[in-house]
Scaffold this active site. Sequence first.
Site, PDB file in Angstrom:
ATOM      1  N   ASP A   1     -15.876 -30.718  60.872  1.00 31.49           N
ATOM      2  CA  ASP A   1     -15.198 -30.963  62.142  1.00 31.49           C
ATOM      3  C   ASP A   1     -16.158 -31.279  63.278  1.00 31.49           C
ATOM      4  O   ASP A   1     -17.121 -30.546  63.539  1.00 31.49           O
ATOM      5  CB  ASP A   1     -14.332 -29.761  62.527  1.00 31.49           C
ATOM      6  CG  ASP A   1     -12.997 -29.751  61.801  1.00 31.49           C
ATOM      7  OD1 ASP A   1     -12.524 -30.832  61.405  1.00 31.49           O
ATOM      8  OD2 ASP A   1     -12.410 -28.658  61.650  1.00 31.49           O
TER       9      ASP A   1
ATOM     10  N   HIS B   1     -15.052 -34.499  55.648  1.00 28.63           N
ATOM     11  CA  HIS B   1     -15.748 -34.382  56.933  1.00 28.63           C
ATOM     12  C   HIS B   1     -15.982 -32.924  57.273  1.00 28.63           C
ATOM     13  O   HIS B   1     -15.350 -32.012  56.727  1.00 28.63           O
ATOM     14  CB  HIS B   1     -14.945 -35.050  58.056  1.00 28.63           C
ATOM     15  CG  HIS B   1     -13.654 -34.363  58.372  1.00 28.63           C
ATOM     16  ND1 HIS B   1     -12.564 -34.381  57.530  1.00 28.63           N
ATOM     17  CD2 HIS B   1     -13.281 -33.606  59.446  1.00 28.63           C
ATOM     18  CE1 HIS B   1     -11.575 -33.681  58.059  1.00 28.63           C
ATOM     19  NE2 HIS B   1     -11.989 -33.195  59.220  1.00 28.63           N
TER      20      HIS B   1
ATOM     21  N   HIS C   1     -14.338 -30.550  54.504  1.00 33.18           N
ATOM     22  CA  HIS C   1     -12.947 -30.410  54.059  1.00 33.18           C
ATOM     23  C   HIS C   1     -12.245 -31.750  54.060  1.00 33.18           C
ATOM     24  O   HIS C   1     -12.721 -32.739  54.629  1.00 33.18           O
ATOM     25  CB  HIS C   1     -12.184 -29.373  54.885  1.00 33.18           C
ATOM     26  CG  HIS C   1     -12.169 -29.637  56.357  1.00 33.18           C
ATOM     27  ND1 HIS C   1     -13.270 -29.440  57.164  1.00 33.18           N
ATOM     28  CD2 HIS C   1     -11.184 -30.095  57.183  1.00 33.18           C
ATOM     29  CE1 HIS C   1     -12.969 -29.747  58.413  1.00 33.18           C
ATOM     30  NE2 HIS C   1     -11.704 -30.166  58.449  1.00 33.18           N
TER      31      HIS C   1
ATOM     32  N   ARG D   1      -4.708 -25.810  64.582  1.00 33.41           N
ATOM     33  CA  ARG D   1      -6.148 -25.594  64.425  1.00 33.41           C
ATOM     34  C   ARG D   1      -6.737 -24.984  65.682  1.00 33.41           C
ATOM     35  O   ARG D   1      -6.476 -25.460  66.790  1.00 33.41           O
ATOM     36  CB  ARG D   1      -6.846 -26.926  64.123  1.00 33.41           C
ATOM     37  CG  ARG D   1      -8.337 -26.784  63.835  1.00 33.41           C
ATOM     38  CD  ARG D   1      -8.956 -28.136  63.570  1.00 33.41           C
ATOM     39  NE  ARG D   1      -9.574 -28.714  64.770  1.00 33.41           N
ATOM     40  CZ  ARG D   1     -10.247 -29.859  64.783  1.00 33.41           C
ATOM     41  NH1 ARG D   1     -10.374 -30.566  63.663  1.00 33.41           N
ATOM     42  NH2 ARG D   1     -10.763 -30.321  65.899  1.00 33.41           N
TER      43      ARG D   1
END
Length: 310
Positions: free
Chosen positions: A107, A105, A260, A275
């Site tokens: 983000d 995907h 990623h 994150r």
Amino acid sequence: MSINSPRSTGSIDIQKVTANIGARVSGVDISQPLGEETVAALREALNVHKALVFDDVHLDDETHQAFVRHFGDVTTAHPTVSSVDGVPNVLPVDSERGRAANHWHTDVTFVLNPPQATTLRSVTIPPYGGETLIASSAAAYRQLPEPLRKLADTLWAEHTNDYDYAVPDEEVDDQQAAQRAQFTSIKYRTVHPVVRVHPLTGERGLFIGGFAQRIVGLSPGESRKILDLLQAYVTRPENILRHRWSENQLVVFDNRITQHYAVDNYDGLARRLHRVTVAGDVPVGIEGKESYSIEGDASHYTPVATPVAA
């Protein structure tokens, strides 16, 4: 590539990791304020290499965010998923919240302006496994045969928050069901170009991934076949940086032109990353047309950024 900076330690050294994606950066203390020349060098390195790895960093949530702000405004942690306690801009990527993103995907592509860049910092690392794979969608686009490239150039895809790494797409127990309900508490549907033009480099990349569920104008079955065909180019081994985490590391990747995948191969051991993401611009296709929203307002999550050259 080396550059001296009056507000960094020594000089920046940037070494390629693979031919198509990734570089390791040394010679700069990213826990400290950075000079304009250093920031410009890091931005340019991100444009070129798509993903940057920093070793031996000593950051907490505050200094992590301070570093990220060199690239632009930070978003809140997530449109629907809760942040680290007391730190609204930091998302815990935690094995205890459910398995990490074992699907490819980019983000938060279900909102109108997904983050331009994602940063991940190691907090708790398992003794084995738990790698993060990062793929260049620019390399994937370049590798498409001409007929497929011409087809992809014309396509638009609807992205939706049906699932995310915060809520695994699997049979769920009560806790996971509650996480899924939280994740979809605001429903988003946004249409993006399948081929996105990078606003700074002009490169074209396949802007698809796990949240892209349907090609506009096609049935779900037809959409799946085309998306799977294009996705196979993104995930070619030669397009992937396989990052094995160690303590005190930070990874930055350009969310506009990468995908990623977090590998679930650590036997349920503790794994935690933090994150922080940088507010992004609205994607643009090859004809200059912008993405558009069908459902869901993400203004509480992210401002709309204007691309700034290095």
